[in-house]
Design an enzyme around this catalytic site. Structure first.
Site, short mmCIF file in Angstrom:
data_model
loop_
_atom_site.label_atom_id
_atom_site.label_comp_id
_atom_site.label_asym_id
_atom_site.label_seq_id
_atom_site.Cartn_x
_atom_site.Cartn_y
_atom_site.Cartn_z
N ARG A 97 -4.18 -5.59 -10.33
CA ARG A 97 -5.04 -4.42 -10.46
C ARG A 97 -4.67 -3.66 -11.73
O ARG A 97 -3.53 -3.69 -12.18
CB ARG A 97 -4.89 -3.49 -9.25
CG ARG A 97 -5.38 -4.08 -7.95
CD ARG A 97 -5.26 -3.06 -6.82
NE ARG A 97 -5.60 -3.65 -5.52
CZ ARG A 97 -5.54 -2.99 -4.37
NH1 ARG A 97 -5.17 -1.72 -4.36
NH2 ARG A 97 -5.86 -3.58 -3.23
N GLU A 140 -2.54 -3.79 9.90
CA GLU A 140 -1.68 -2.95 9.07
C GLU A 140 -1.99 -1.48 9.30
O GLU A 140 -3.13 -1.11 9.60
CB GLU A 140 -1.90 -3.27 7.59
CG GLU A 140 -1.60 -4.70 7.20
CD GLU A 140 -1.73 -4.89 5.69
OE1 GLU A 140 -0.71 -5.16 5.05
OE2 GLU A 140 -2.85 -4.75 5.17
N SER A 181 -10.05 -2.87 -4.27
CA SER A 181 -10.10 -2.27 -2.94
C SER A 181 -10.57 -0.82 -2.99
O SER A 181 -11.62 -0.54 -3.55
CB SER A 181 -8.75 -2.41 -2.24
OG SER A 181 -8.83 -2.06 -0.88
N HIS A 182 -9.80 0.11 -2.43
CA HIS A 182 -10.20 1.50 -2.34
C HIS A 182 -9.83 2.32 -3.58
O HIS A 182 -10.04 3.52 -3.62
CB HIS A 182 -9.57 2.15 -1.11
CG HIS A 182 -8.07 2.16 -1.17
ND1 HIS A 182 -7.33 1.01 -1.07
CD2 HIS A 182 -7.18 3.18 -1.35
CE1 HIS A 182 -6.04 1.32 -1.17
NE2 HIS A 182 -5.92 2.62 -1.34
N ASP A 187 -12.58 -4.43 3.45
CA ASP A 187 -11.47 -4.97 4.23
C ASP A 187 -10.80 -3.88 5.07
O ASP A 187 -9.96 -4.17 5.92
CB ASP A 187 -10.44 -5.69 3.34
CG ASP A 187 -9.67 -4.77 2.41
OD1 ASP A 187 -10.10 -3.61 2.21
OD2 ASP A 187 -8.65 -5.21 1.85
N SER A 195 -2.48 0.69 7.24
CA SER A 195 -3.40 1.20 6.22
C SER A 195 -4.85 0.88 6.53
O SER A 195 -5.67 0.75 5.62
CB SER A 195 -3.01 0.64 4.85
OG SER A 195 -3.00 -0.79 4.88
N LYS A 227 -8.17 -10.93 -6.97
CA LYS A 227 -7.33 -11.48 -5.91
C LYS A 227 -7.71 -12.93 -5.63
O LYS A 227 -8.89 -13.28 -5.65
CB LYS A 227 -7.49 -10.63 -4.64
CG LYS A 227 -6.57 -11.03 -3.50
CD LYS A 227 -6.71 -10.07 -2.32
CE LYS A 227 -7.99 -10.29 -1.56
NZ LYS A 227 -8.01 -9.58 -0.25
N ASP A 246 -14.54 -3.05 -0.84
CA ASP A 246 -14.56 -4.49 -0.55
C ASP A 246 -14.60 -4.78 0.95
O ASP A 246 -14.53 -5.93 1.37
CB ASP A 246 -13.39 -5.21 -1.23
CG ASP A 246 -12.06 -4.97 -0.55
OD1 ASP A 246 -11.79 -3.81 -0.17
OD2 ASP A 246 -11.28 -5.92 -0.39
#
Length: 541
Positions: free
Chosen positions: A47, A387, A145-146, A305, A389, A155, A303
Site C-alpha cells: 500500500r 478478526e 481497503s479502507h 472485506d 477489525s 494484494k 473492497d
C-alpha cells in the site's frame, strides 16, 4: 481525543485532487534507498500513495513482473482474475498490471464494463474456477481497503483464493525491489490497448450472488418483513447489492449508490481524515443517523472485506458482532461437522472464548492476519475465521469453503438472517451474552517506541517477562507464539482470569499497539493498559 472534524462530512477544501494524484502515479519515480518508497507487502499487500512515491506505476510494473515470475516458477497456468475497488489509483494500477501480465502470456480476466469487484467475490471466483479447471487460477485485488482516497493497494490472492502466505509475498516483494533497483530491466510490457483487448471481460458478480443461498438462508430473508438499509460507502460492491435485490427481491434500500473518487460524501474519521472504515462510528455517522428509519442497516469498506452493522442501538462494536455471529452459526448450521473450530486472532475479544466454551467448541487462536485462517477454511477444520477489525468469513451451509478472504457481504447478510430468525437484532443478542458471561471492556491504544525497541518487542520470549501479576490478578499465561498454530505473533500476550493485553509493534510508525480487555470494569482496563506499558518498557528499554 477525536478531531474537531470527526463525524462531519468532509470539507470540500480537504478533498483530494484526483487529477494530480493520477499524474503523480505516472510521473513520479520511487527512490528505494528510502525504506518508505520500497515495495513492502504487509498483512494486506503493498500500500502507498503516489504523492509520497510509495505507490506509483514503477511499483506496479515491478510487482506484476515479480508475480509473473512467481507464477511461471510454480507452474500456475490458469486464469489470473483481477479485481479492483473504487479508489482513484486502482484503475491506473489495473492498467499497469495488465500491460505486464499480458506481455508475460498470462490469461487475465477483468470485470466487464470496466466494473469493480469486491475482495470476497474475487476469492469466491478463484475457488469456483479451481473446482473444475485442470490449470489452477489465482487472483489480484487492487485495493488499499479502507485507507484514505489518495492511497492505492495491490494484494495477491493465491490458488486457494485467500491472501498469499508470507513466504510467497516475501519472494514477490524482494524480486519487485530488484526490478526497481535495476530501472525495470527485464520487465515485459505491451501497450494499453493490447492489454485490455487481450483480457477476458468477466461477470464476477452474478455467480457470487446466485450462490449466496448456499451460505445464507436467503429464503428466510425473502419472507422476512424487515426494513433494511445499505450504504456501500462508494465501494466496489454497489452492484452486488443491486443484483441481490434483482435476484432475491429483498428490497434492500441502498441509501447511497454513488461512486466518487474523492469520497466527498464521507464523514471524517476520529483523526479528521477521510477513511472508509465501516467499523468507525465517526466514519459511519451518516448511516448511524438513519438507525431509527431501519430495523437493521449495514455498510462495507471499499473492497467489501469488512462489515459494519447498525441496529436501533447504533453501530455494533466489531468484537461484539463476531461473538454473536459465532454463537449463532455454530448452533444453526446443521451441515457443519461437530469438530469444527472457531478461528480468532489473538487480539480479538475473549468474549469469543467464553461463547465457545458455552457451546463446546474449540478456539483456534492465531497471529494477526486473515491469511492464518485460509488453511482451516479450505480444509474444513475451521467453521469461522474472524478478526477484531471487522473482517470475517465462514463456511457454506454444507460445510464446504465459500470465501477464503474476509467477506463483509455475508457477514452483513448474516445479521439480516439472525434478526429474521430470532426476532432480535445482533445488538440485543449481545446484551444477553453480556448477562451470561459478563461485560467486556476492550480498547486499542498506542505507545511510543523507537525502531530498536520495536525490533526487541518483535523478538521477545515468555521468559523475558518477570511480572507475576497484572492489574491485581495472577498472570496465568504469557506467550509470544499463537496458541492455535504456534506461529510467532511479533510481540507478546499476557493473560489473567479476567483480563489480558497484547503488544505488537507498528510496521509504519514509531509506536507499538496495545490491545487490552477487562471483564471487571473500565478502571480495571485502564490499570491493565498502564501496567502493560510498564511491562513492555521493562524489556525493550
Amino acid at each position: 481525543m477525536a478531531d474537531a472534524k470527526a463525524g462531519k462530512i468532509v470539507d470540500k477544501n480537504d478533498l483530494v485532487d484526483i487529477d494530480a494524484l493520477i499524474d503523480a502515479y505516472y510521473k513520479n519515480t520511487p527512490d528505494i534507498s528510502n525504506e518508505e518508497q520500497k515495495v513492502v507487502f504487509g498483512t494486506s499487500g503493498h500500500r502507498g500513495c503516489s504523492f509520497k512515491n510509495s505507490f506509483n506505476e514503477t511499483h506496479i510494473l515491478a510487482i506484476s513482473q515479480a508475480l509473473s515470475d512467481y507464477r511461471k516458477e510454480n507452474n500456475i497456468k490458469g486464469t489470473l482474475f483481477i479485481a479492483k475497488d473504487t479508489h482513484a489509483l486502482s484503475t491506473p494500477a489495473e492498467i499497469s498490471a495488465l500491460k505486464v501480465f499480458i506481455a508475460n502470456g498470462i490469461k487475465c480476466a477483468v470485470a466487464e464494463n470496466d466494473g469493480y469487484t469486491p475482495t470476497p467475490v474475487l476469492s469466491f471466483t478463484v475457488i469456483e474456477a479451481n473446482k473444475t479447471s485442470k490449470e489452477l487460477s489465482d487472483g489480484v485485488v487492487i485495493t488499499p481497503s479502507h485507507n484514505p482516497p489518495q492511497d492505492g493497494g495491490f494484494k495477491y490472492n493465491a490458488i486457494h483464493g485467500g491472501p498469499a502466505d508470507t513466504d510467497v509475498t516475501s519472494t514477490i516483494e524482494t524480486k519487485a525491489n530488484e526490478y526497481i533497483a535495476n530501472k525495470l530491466e527485464g520487465v515485459k510490457t505491451v501497450d494499453e490497448k493490447t492489454a485490455f483487448e487481450s483480457a477476458q471481460k468477466f461477470d464476477f458478480i452474478t455467480p457470487y450472488v446466485k450462490a449466496l443461498d448456499e451460505v445464507i438462508d436467503m429464503k428466510l430473508l425473502q419472507g422476512a418483513k424487515l426494513n433494511v438499509g445499505v450504504d456501500p460507502l462508494g465501494g466496489s460492491g454497489i452492484e452486488v447489492y443491486k443484483k441481490i435485490n434483482e435476484i432475491y427481491g429483498l428490497g434492500l434500500d441502498i441509501v447511497n449508490d454513488k461512486v466518487d473518487k474523492t469520497f466527498s460524501f464521507m464523514s471524517c474519521d476520529h483523526d479528521g481524515k477521510v477513511r472508509m472504515d465501516c467499523s468507525s462510528p465517526y466514519a459511519m455517522s451518516s448511516l448511524i443517523s438513519l438507525k431509527d428509519k431501519y430495523d437493521l442497516a449495514f455498510a462495507n469498506d471499499p473492497d467489501f472485506d469488512r462489515h459494519g452493522i447498525v441496529t436501533k442501538n447504533g453501530l455494533m462494536n466489531p468484537n461484539h458482532y463476531l461473538s454473536v455471529a459465532i454463537w449463532y452459526l455454530f448452533q444453526n448450521r446443521e451441515g457443519w461437522s461437530k469438530g469444527l473450530k472457531i478461528g480468532k486472532t489473538l487480539v480479538s475479544s475473549s468474549m469469543i472464548d467464553r461463547v465457545a466454551k458455552s457451546i463446546n467448541t474449540e478456539v483456534y487462536e492465531t497471529p494477526v492476519g486473515f491469511k492464518w485462517f485460509v488453511d482451516g477454511l479450505k480444509n474444513g477444520y475451521l467453521g469461522f475465521g474472524g478478526e477484531e477489525s471487522a473482517g470475517a468469513s465462514f463456511l457454506r451451509k454444507d460445510g464446504s469453503e465459500w470465501s477464503n478472504d474476509k467477506d463483509g457481504i455475508i457477514l452483513n447478510l448474516l445479521a439480516y438472517e439472525i434478526t429474521a430468525k430470532l426476532k432480535k437484532d445482533p445488538s440485543q443478542i449481545y446484551k444477553e451474552l453480556e448477562e451470561q458471561f459478563g461485560k467486556a471492556y476492550y480498547e486499542r491504544s498506542d505507545a511510543p517506541a523507537t525502531s530498536t525497541q520495536k525490533a526487541k518487542l518483535k523478538k521477545l520470549s515468555p521468559n523475558d517477562i518477570s511480572s507475576k501479576t497484572l492489574a491485581g490478578e495472577e498472570i496465568t499465561d504469557i506467550f509470544t507464539n499463537a496458541k492455535g498454530n504456534d506461529k510467532m505473533i511479533g510481540g507478546l500476550k499476557v493473560v489473567t482470569k479476567n483480563g489480558w493485553f497484547a503488544a505488537r509493534p507498528s510496521g509504519t510508525e514509531d509506536i507499538y499497539k496495545i490491545y487490552a480487555e477487562s471483564f471487571i470494569s473500565k478502571e480495571h482496563l485502564a490499570t491493565i493498559q498502564n501496567e502493560a506499558k510498564e511491562i513492555v518498557l521493562s524489556v525493550i528499554k
